[in-house]
Design a protein around this motif. Structure first.
Motif, mmCIF file in Angstrom:
data_model
loop_
_atom_site.group_PDB
_atom_site.id
_atom_site.type_symbol
_atom_site.label_atom_id
_atom_site.label_comp_id
_atom_site.label_asym_id
_atom_site.label_seq_id
_atom_site.Cartn_x
_atom_site.Cartn_y
_atom_site.Cartn_z
ATOM 1 N N TYR A 188 0.824 -1.211 0.000
ATOM 2 C CA TYR A 188 0.000 0.000 0.000
ATOM 3 C C TYR A 188 0.858 1.262 0.000
ATOM 4 C CZ TYR A 188 -4.359 -2.552 0.667
ATOM 5 O OH TYR A 188 -5.447 -3.357 0.480
ATOM 6 N N LYS B 147 0.637 4.096 -2.914
ATOM 7 C CA LYS B 147 0.417 5.497 -2.580
ATOM 8 C C LYS B 147 1.530 6.382 -3.115
ATOM 9 C CE LYS B 147 -0.432 8.559 1.365
ATOM 10 N NZ LYS B 147 -0.574 8.637 2.844
ATOM 11 N N ALA C 242 1.020 7.201 -6.882
ATOM 12 C CA ALA C 242 -0.326 7.629 -7.253
ATOM 13 C C ALA C 242 -0.232 8.780 -8.256
ATOM 14 C CB ALA C 242 -1.087 8.062 -5.999
ATOM 15 N N PRO C 243 -1.210 8.927 -9.157
ATOM 16 C CA PRO C 243 -2.447 8.139 -9.277
ATOM 17 C C PRO C 243 -2.283 6.851 -10.083
ATOM 18 C CG PRO C 243 -2.504 9.909 -10.864
ATOM 19 C CD PRO C 243 -1.220 10.092 -10.089
ATOM 20 N N ILE C 244 -1.157 6.713 -10.821
ATOM 21 C CA ILE C 244 -0.973 5.504 -11.630
ATOM 22 C C ILE C 244 -0.971 4.261 -10.736
ATOM 23 C CG2 ILE C 244 0.597 4.314 -13.197
ATOM 24 C CD1 ILE C 244 1.584 7.006 -14.145
ATOM 25 N N TYR D 170 -2.671 3.480 -8.301
ATOM 26 C CA TYR D 170 -3.970 2.992 -7.862
ATOM 27 C C TYR D 170 -4.441 1.782 -8.664
ATOM 28 C CZ TYR D 170 -4.380 7.180 -4.988
ATOM 29 O OH TYR D 170 -4.171 8.152 -4.039
#
Length: 235
Positions: free
Chosen positions: A182, A186, A189-191, A193
């Motif tokens: 995670y 993070k 991000a946003p890729i 996600y």
């Protein structure tokens, strides 16, 4: 509770800390007690001629599951130990799975695991002594020859250590790996996600599969060693 790391209780100059993992375990125990009470009342009033359903059905399934895990090792003594081990087994399983809802697994706390492993160790030694006496139990540590006594003692002490570290290592490793995944998602991000698409499968292994397997291994090994002392051994 997921935002609470610990509760500190002050009694005079004494400070007592309850870690989140212990708080989660206390909540699990209270919920299990409530469910067990309700299930008991339902089972008492159930019609034996009607197929069980709801909480009665699931209680029977959990009973059979616990029976399956420990019966092969405890044999004729299974009925005596099933209430205690069955309760702890279900509690440990819930403790391994509670990470799925964002809480810290009680089994990722080494002191929690060590307590359960020490329980098995003390029971094994107690029944070993009551079965044959203290002298006979000590003599077992010298077999097949007295030169092997140190290795036999180490072998006995290795049981609680092995049970503790195996469970602790696997559950904590799963928690750390999930946290790292995670964190990576993070950080990009946003890729990143997109990576959330695979996290359900990661949790299926790290939390569900591993949690169930570690519970099975812990009680299979623990009851095996206990069974050597309390169950009649086949020729």
């Amino acid at each position: 509770m997921s935002d609470v790391s610990q509760i500190v209780i002050h009694i005079g100059s004494f400070e007592f800390q309850l870690h989140q993992s212990i708080l989660v375990w206390l909540v699990i125990c209270v919920l299990m007690a409530i469910v067990a009470y309700i299930a008991g009342k339902k089972i008492e009033n159930a019609d034996p001629s009607v197929a069980p359903k709801g909480i009665v059905y699931w209680s029977e399934e959990l009973y059979n599951l616990c029976l399956y895990v420990i019966k092969g090792n405890l044999k004729e003594t299974t009925a005596h130990y099933l209430p205690m081990f069955g309760t702890i087994m279900i509690g440990m399983l819930l403790s391994n799975l509670v990470g799925l809802v964002g809480f810290q697994n009680p089994t990722s706390n080494i002191s929690f695991n060590a307590t359960l492993a020490l329980m098995f160790f003390l029971m094994i030694q107690f029944h070993g002594i009551t079965k044959s006496g203290l002298i006979a139990r000590l003599k077992e540590l010298t077999e097949p020859m007295w030169l092997l006594t140190p290795l036999n003692v180490i072998g006995e002490l290795a049981t609680p250590i092995s049970l503790t570290m195996r469970l602790f290592g696997n559950i904590l490793a799963g928690t750390i790996i999930s946290l790292l995944i995670y964190t990576v998602i993070k950080s990009v991000a946003p890729i990143g996600y997109i990576g959330l698409l695979i996290t359900p499968f990661i949790h299926m292994y790290l939390d569900i599969f591993s949690g169930v397997i570690q519970t099975y291994i812990f009680f299979t090994l623990g009851t095996y060693f206990l069974g050597q002392q309390v169950a009649q051994q086949e020729d």
